[in-house]
Design an enzyme around this catalytic site. Structure first.
Site, mmCIF file in Angstrom:
data_model
loop_
_atom_site.group_PDB
_atom_site.id
_atom_site.type_symbol
_atom_site.label_atom_id
_atom_site.label_comp_id
_atom_site.label_asym_id
_atom_site.label_seq_id
_atom_site.Cartn_x
_atom_site.Cartn_y
_atom_site.Cartn_z
ATOM 1 N N TRP A 213 0.753 -1.360 0.159
ATOM 2 C CA TRP A 213 -0.038 0.161 0.006
ATOM 3 C C TRP A 213 0.856 1.316 0.079
ATOM 4 C CZ3 TRP A 213 -4.879 -1.415 -0.944
ATOM 5 C CH2 TRP A 213 -5.188 -2.964 -0.335
ATOM 6 N N SER A 214 0.182 2.219 -0.628
ATOM 7 C CA SER A 214 0.945 3.713 -0.651
ATOM 8 C C SER A 214 2.466 3.650 -0.926
ATOM 9 C CB SER A 214 0.805 4.190 0.896
ATOM 10 O OG SER A 214 -0.472 4.269 1.092
#
Length: 193
Positions: free
Chosen positions: A79-80
């Site tokens: 994620w991210s």
């Protein structure tokens, strides 16, 4: 034992696999320290420089019960991962004197001043404090892939809260917000920059 407790329990004998170019021995040391000092359960790291893989390490466990070793190809959610590089693009522009982090976003992206956002600063975008943590109107996945549409909607949208007064994770909007400032300053989207 909770996953958090498992993660904090030191794992002094985690076996580390892979290779690390001697020039990057500090990376291996930091990786090993995560297990030894911070109770890391399982992890992997790879670094490529000029097309050459200089670090490819993995170790620990792929499950909280420590029954499945972390392998080179263990699949994990990621994620991210683009927030750091897009922020780096903005900071490179700032370092070059082309972007003022304390300037209003609208000084680079005039359409952004709509709906009460004329005082939103570039640093508010970078710190998840712009009040634009999500889109107000329904936005399909296909529309999310449309850079111009997504950035136009963000520019037209009113913030969820007064910018700069609170923080809220800009999970899906961060790359568009900071990335559009990068594009407006450099002429390139972050990936090309």
């Amino acid at each position: 034992m909770s996953a958090q407790e498992t993660r904090q329990t030191p794992q002094p004998h985690a076996k580390i696999h892979g290779h690390c170019d001697p020039r990057f021995s500090a990376v291996r040391e930091a990786f090993e320290e995560n297990f030894r000092e911070r109770g890391e359960l399982g992890a992997a790291v790879a670094v490529t420089v000029a097309g050459e893989t200089v670090v490819d390490l993995w170790g620990g466990w792929a499950d909280a019960a420590r029954t499945r070793p972390w392998e080179r190809d263990t699949v994990v959610n990621v994620w991210s991962t683009t927030k750091g590089p897009v922020a780096l693009c903005a900071h490179i522009l700032a370092d070059r004197g082309l972007l003022d982090l304390d300037a209003p976003v609208a000084s680079y992206w005039p359409e952004f001043a709509a709906a009460g956002k004329e005082k939103v600063l570039v640093r508010h975008l970078l710190s998840h404090r712009s009040g634009l943590c999500g889109l107000r109107e329904p936005h399909t996945l296909e529309e999310l892939y449309d850079w111009e549409l997504t950035t136009a909607r963000l520019a037209a949208m009113a913030p969820w809260w007064e910018p700069g007064t609170r923080s809220g994770y800009h999970a899906l909007t961060y790359g568009f917000l900071v990335g559009e400032v990068v594009r407006r300053v450099s002429g390139l989207r972050p990936g090309a920059f």
